[in-house]
Design a protein around this motif. Structure first.
Motif, PDB file in Angstrom:
ATOM      1  N   SER A   1       0.882  -1.158   0.000  1.00 24.87           N
ATOM      2  CA  SER A   1       0.000   0.000   0.000  1.00 24.87           C
ATOM      3  C   SER A   1       0.922   1.210   0.000  1.00 24.87           C
ATOM      4  O   SER A   1       2.135   1.073   0.071  1.00 24.87           O
ATOM      5  N   ASN A   2       0.373   2.373  -0.048  1.00 24.41           N
ATOM      6  CA  ASN A   2       1.200   3.566  -0.120  1.00 24.41           C
ATOM      7  C   ASN A   2       2.116   3.667   1.104  1.00 24.41           C
ATOM      8  O   ASN A   2       1.659   3.631   2.239  1.00 24.41           O
ATOM      9  N   GLU A   3       3.401   3.769   0.848  1.00 17.74           N
ATOM     10  CA  GLU A   3       4.424   3.914   1.891  1.00 17.74           C
ATOM     11  C   GLU A   3       4.318   2.811   2.944  1.00 17.74           C
ATOM     12  O   GLU A   3       4.238   3.066   4.140  1.00 17.74           O
TER      13      GLU A   3
ATOM     14  N   ARG B   1       0.114  -5.029 -14.552  1.00 16.33           N
ATOM     15  CA  ARG B   1       0.115  -4.301 -15.820  1.00 16.33           C
ATOM     16  C   ARG B   1       0.764  -2.920 -15.722  1.00 16.33           C
ATOM     17  O   ARG B   1       1.219  -2.402 -16.725  1.00 16.33           O
ATOM     18  N   ALA B   2       0.745  -2.316 -14.548  1.00 17.50           N
ATOM     19  CA  ALA B   2       1.262  -0.950 -14.436  1.00 17.50           C
ATOM     20  C   ALA B   2       1.982  -0.758 -13.109  1.00 17.50           C
ATOM     21  O   ALA B   2       1.628  -1.365 -12.099  1.00 17.50           O
ATOM     22  N   ILE B   3       2.985   0.103 -13.152  1.00  9.23           N
ATOM     23  CA  ILE B   3       3.742   0.473 -11.963  1.00  9.23           C
ATOM     24  C   ILE B   3       3.430   1.941 -11.693  1.00  9.23           C
ATOM     25  O   ILE B   3       3.644   2.795 -12.555  1.00  9.23           O
ATOM     26  N   GLY B   4       2.940   2.241 -10.511  1.00 12.95           N
ATOM     27  CA  GLY B   4       2.527   3.597 -10.164  1.00 12.95           C
ATOM     28  C   GLY B   4       3.687   4.562  -9.992  1.00 12.95           C
ATOM     29  O   GLY B   4       4.834   4.171  -9.779  1.00 12.95           O
ATOM     30  N   ALA B   5       3.369   5.833 -10.062  1.00 12.06           N
ATOM     31  CA  ALA B   5       4.362   6.900  -9.904  1.00 12.06           C
ATOM     32  C   ALA B   5       5.091   6.770  -8.569  1.00 12.06           C
ATOM     33  O   ALA B   5       4.482   6.447  -7.549  1.00 12.06           O
TER      34      ALA B   5
ATOM     35  N   PRO C   1       0.793   0.321  -6.520  1.00 14.14           N
ATOM     36  CA  PRO C   1       0.307   1.670  -6.255  1.00 14.14           C
ATOM     37  C   PRO C   1       1.421   2.718  -6.229  1.00 14.14           C
ATOM     38  O   PRO C   1       2.569   2.419  -5.927  1.00 14.14           O
ATOM     39  N   ALA C   2       1.041   3.946  -6.510  1.00 16.75           N
ATOM     40  CA  ALA C   2       1.978   5.074  -6.459  1.00 16.75           C
ATOM     41  C   ALA C   2       2.574   5.186  -5.063  1.00 16.75           C
ATOM     42  O   ALA C   2       1.876   5.059  -4.062  1.00 16.75           O
ATOM     43  N   GLY C   3       3.883   5.391  -5.004  1.00 19.05           N
ATOM     44  CA  GLY C   3       4.569   5.619  -3.745  1.00 19.05           C
ATOM     45  C   GLY C   3       4.663   4.424  -2.827  1.00 19.05           C
ATOM     46  O   GLY C   3       5.068   4.553  -1.679  1.00 19.05           O
ATOM     47  N   ALA C   4       4.323   3.237  -3.310  1.00 15.64           N
ATOM     48  CA  ALA C   4       4.236   2.063  -2.446  1.00 15.64           C
ATOM     49  C   ALA C   4       5.523   1.776  -1.674  1.00 15.64           C
ATOM     50  O   ALA C   4       5.483   1.430  -0.504  1.00 15.64           O
ATOM     51  N   PHE C   5       6.667   1.903  -2.321  1.00 17.26           N
ATOM     52  CA  PHE C   5       7.935   1.564  -1.684  1.00 17.26           C
ATOM     53  C   PHE C   5       8.915   2.732  -1.751  1.00 17.26           C
ATOM     54  O   PHE C   5      10.120   2.534  -1.791  1.00 17.26           O
TER      55      PHE C   5
ATOM     56  N   ARG D   1       3.191  -0.284 -18.470  1.00 21.24           N
ATOM     57  CA  ARG D   1       3.327   1.131 -18.124  1.00 21.24           C
ATOM     58  C   ARG D   1       4.148   1.303 -16.850  1.00 21.24           C
ATOM     59  O   ARG D   1       3.840   0.702 -15.823  1.00 21.24           O
ATOM     60  N   ILE D   2       5.180   2.124 -16.960  1.00 15.36           N
ATOM     61  CA  ILE D   2       5.982   2.529 -15.808  1.00 15.36           C
ATOM     62  C   ILE D   2       5.772   4.033 -15.680  1.00 15.36           C
ATOM     63  O   ILE D   2       6.127   4.793 -16.580  1.00 15.36           O
TER      64      ILE D   2
END
Length: 161
Positions: free
Chosen positions: A11-13, A58-62, A38-42, A82-83
């Motif tokens: 999850s985020n952070e 399918r996609a790697i979040g921002a 998700p964006a910012g996950a790690f 998508r990256i």
């Protein structure tokens, strides 16, 4: 807390506030119903060295792994198309990346990856968003060691300025 974990739900952070010794050095991203990281996950996970992404994502979040300074190895399946922006920005020890199905690489996705030497993106035509292979601005900003960039795609688009 995460000692001896081989998989971590994200999850985020996800590691925010965890003691340094409890943060894993390797993370496996399992398939999830949404099909993305998700964006910012790690973001800013200091010990993280290895990431593997399961087929079906399918996609790697921002900013998913932004500033993971010790990240060296990333394994992505061909399902990742998508990256997003700033995904690996500041991963100073990342040496190579293979994104076999990727058709979109976002703004500054690999910026400040000063150890990055080898990039392979197959492209593969048109994705579900209707765009051919796209590269965001400043994709490899300050990547001073890139020796090889392989792209297997004829139909390129550049983001509008």
């Amino acid at each position: 807390m995460f000692r001896d974990c081989s998989e971590v739900l994200h999850s985020n952070e996800v590691f925010e506030g965890c003691p340094y010794r409890d943060i894993p050095q390797a993370v496996h991203i399992p398939l999830n119903p949404a099909g993305f990281v998700p964006a910012g996950a790690f973001t800013v996970v200091p010990r993280l060295r290895h990431v593997s992404v399961e087929t079906g994502i399918r996609a790697i979040g921002a900013e998913a792994w932004q500033c993971c300074r010790h990240l060296r190895v990333v394994r992505m399946p061909s399902s990742v198309v998508r990256i997003a922006d700033n995904t690996f920005r500041g991963c100073q020890l990342l040496n190579s990346i293979t994104a076999p199905g990727c058709v979109e690489l976002g703004y500054k996705a690999f910026a400040d990856c000063c150890s990055l030497q080898w990039v392979h993106a197959n492209g593969g035509g048109v994705n579900e968003f209707g765009s051919a292979t796209k590269f965001g601005h400043y994709l490899f900003r300050d990547c001073i060691n890139i020796a090889t960039f392989v792209l297997q795609e004829d139909n390129l688009q550049r983001e509008p300025q």
